[in-house]
Scaffold this active site. Structure first.
Site, PDB file in Angstrom:
ATOM      1  N   MET A  22      -6.828 -16.548   9.360  1.00 58.32           N
ATOM      2  CA  MET A  22      -7.729 -16.313   8.233  1.00 58.32           C
ATOM      3  C   MET A  22      -7.693 -17.517   7.287  1.00 58.32           C
ATOM      4  SD  MET A  22      -7.754 -12.267   7.496  1.00 58.32           S
ATOM      5  CE  MET A  22      -6.270 -12.188   6.519  1.00 58.32           C
ATOM      6  N   LEU A  25      -3.975 -22.304   5.777  1.00 57.18           N
ATOM      7  CA  LEU A  25      -2.959 -22.625   6.792  1.00 57.18           C
ATOM      8  C   LEU A  25      -1.683 -23.192   6.167  1.00 57.18           C
ATOM      9  CD1 LEU A  25      -5.064 -24.268   9.681  1.00 57.18           C
ATOM     10  CD2 LEU A  25      -4.640 -21.842   9.193  1.00 57.18           C
ATOM     11  N   HIS A  29       1.344 -21.289  10.551  1.00 61.01           N
ATOM     12  CA  HIS A  29       0.156 -21.423  11.409  1.00 61.01           C
ATOM     13  C   HIS A  29       0.241 -22.704  12.243  1.00 61.01           C
ATOM     14  CE1 HIS A  29      -1.702 -19.141   7.922  1.00 61.01           C
ATOM     15  NE2 HIS A  29      -2.035 -18.373   8.941  1.00 61.01           N
TER      16      HIS A  29
HETATM   17  O1  PAF Z   1      -3.101 -12.583  11.261  1.00 55.93           O
HETATM   18  C1  PAF Z   1      -4.236 -12.880  10.829  1.00 55.93           C
HETATM   19  O2  PAF Z   1      -4.427 -13.933  10.202  1.00 55.93           O
HETATM   20  C2  PAF Z   1      -5.391 -11.938  11.056  1.00 55.93           C
HETATM   21  O3  PAF Z   1      -4.972 -10.609  11.020  1.00 55.93           O
HETATM   22  C3  PAF Z   1      -6.180 -12.231  12.355  1.00 55.93           C
HETATM   23  C4  PAF Z   1      -5.305 -12.043  13.577  1.00 55.93           C
HETATM   24  C5  PAF Z   1      -6.707 -13.655  12.326  1.00 55.93           C
HETATM   25  C6  PAF Z   1      -7.362 -11.266  12.496  1.00 55.93           C
HETATM   26  O4  PAF Z   1      -8.259 -11.389  11.439  1.00 55.93           O
END
Ligand code: PAF
Length: 264
Positions: A22, A25, A29
């Site tokens: 989402m 970052l 991530h």
């Molecule tokens: O973990 C996340 O950032 C969100 O839940 C995802 C997996 C991108 C789904 O929107």
């Protein structure tokens, strides 16, 4: 770094390694992108703040958004392309439906405190899998229940995603032990210090001591439990277990978990 938003631009990347996010970052991530890069295929990172997984009282409108900076970070970590779809691309039909696997409704953890959350997660992730067509997708074990839900969803619909491997990547912590989360930016200096009790509580030997540790530091405990690692139901003798915590520090909700070595 190329940022694409149209489905047609994804065609060259079918068979890729995929990191759904989402945005906002952080190093957690980036570690997923580095894991994806090891697979030696193009790496697609999606950035979509998914409205379907936030309840009306949650932080959808204030969730941090930083697309250009995210794309630059993703590139350094090894991403090939960033996919940033619109809500219309993600949800062409109103009231989309999805069938949920057991880990989304049975543990009474995130599912109890965020009703509807996993429906939203599964809707977004299923749509992204259909559009991106990856052979591997990497999820952080920081959101351990989410990781299990997605793994089970893919197992249940193995004809739809027959060549897709779901890979879990370890929880990444700051030097002081706080698990990395996009929501950490909302913590004041004092709240951040308070939040350090979370990783200390995960080291306690039982649920009562976990809750006491969190309580001593003024954290508002939603759950502090030890569960079976494979199902997130009650622990089974001689099977691996996981400790999981959700707390509120002021208005900021934080979750964390760790695998327990002692499985007796
Ligand atoms: O973990 C996340 O950032 C969100 O839940 C995802 C997996 C991108 C789904 O929107």
């Amino acid at each position: 770094m190329e940022i694409v938003s149209e489905i047609v631009h994804l065609a060259p990347y079918a068979g890729c390694a995929f990191v759904p996010t989402m945005g906002a970052l952080h190093d957690g991530h980036l570690s997923l992108i580095r894991e994806a890069k090891k697979l030696d295929v193009p790496v697609v990172v999606s950035i979509f703040v998914n409205p379907e997984q936030f309840a009306p009282n949650e932080d959808f409108s204030t969730y941090p958004r930083s697309l250009e900076q995210d794309a630059a970070f993703a590139e350094v970590a090894g991403a090939t392309v960033v996919f940033a779809p619109s809500v219309e691309t993600m949800y062409p039909k109103t009231n989309p439906t999805i069938s949920l696997p057991p880990a989304a409704t049975e543990p009474k953890l995130e599912d109890a405190f965020r009703p509807g959350h996993f429906r939203g997660v599964c809707l977004a992730v299923a749509r992204l899998f259909d559009l991106v067509k990856p052979t591997a997708a990497i999820f952080g074990e920081k959101d351990y229940q989410q990781f299990l839900v997605i793994k089970q969803m893919v197992e249940q619909q193995n004809a739809r995603w027959d060549n897709l491997h779901i890979i879990g990547a370890p929880n990444i912590r700051d030097d002081d032990g706080l698990a990395m989360s996009s929501r950490n930016v909302f913590l004041s200096a004092d709240q951040r210090t308070q939040a350090l009790a979370i990783h200390l509580a995960l080291k306690e030997p039982n649920e009562q001591k976990m809750a006491e540790k969190l309580d001593q530091h003024g954290l508002d405990v939603e759950y502090a439990v030890i569960r079976d690692e494979a199902t997130l139901l009650e622990p089974r003798k001689n099977e691996p277990k996981r400790a999981l915590i959700a707390v509120k520090v002021g208005d900021v909700r934080l979750i964390d978990n760790c695998s327990l070595e002692n499985s007796s």
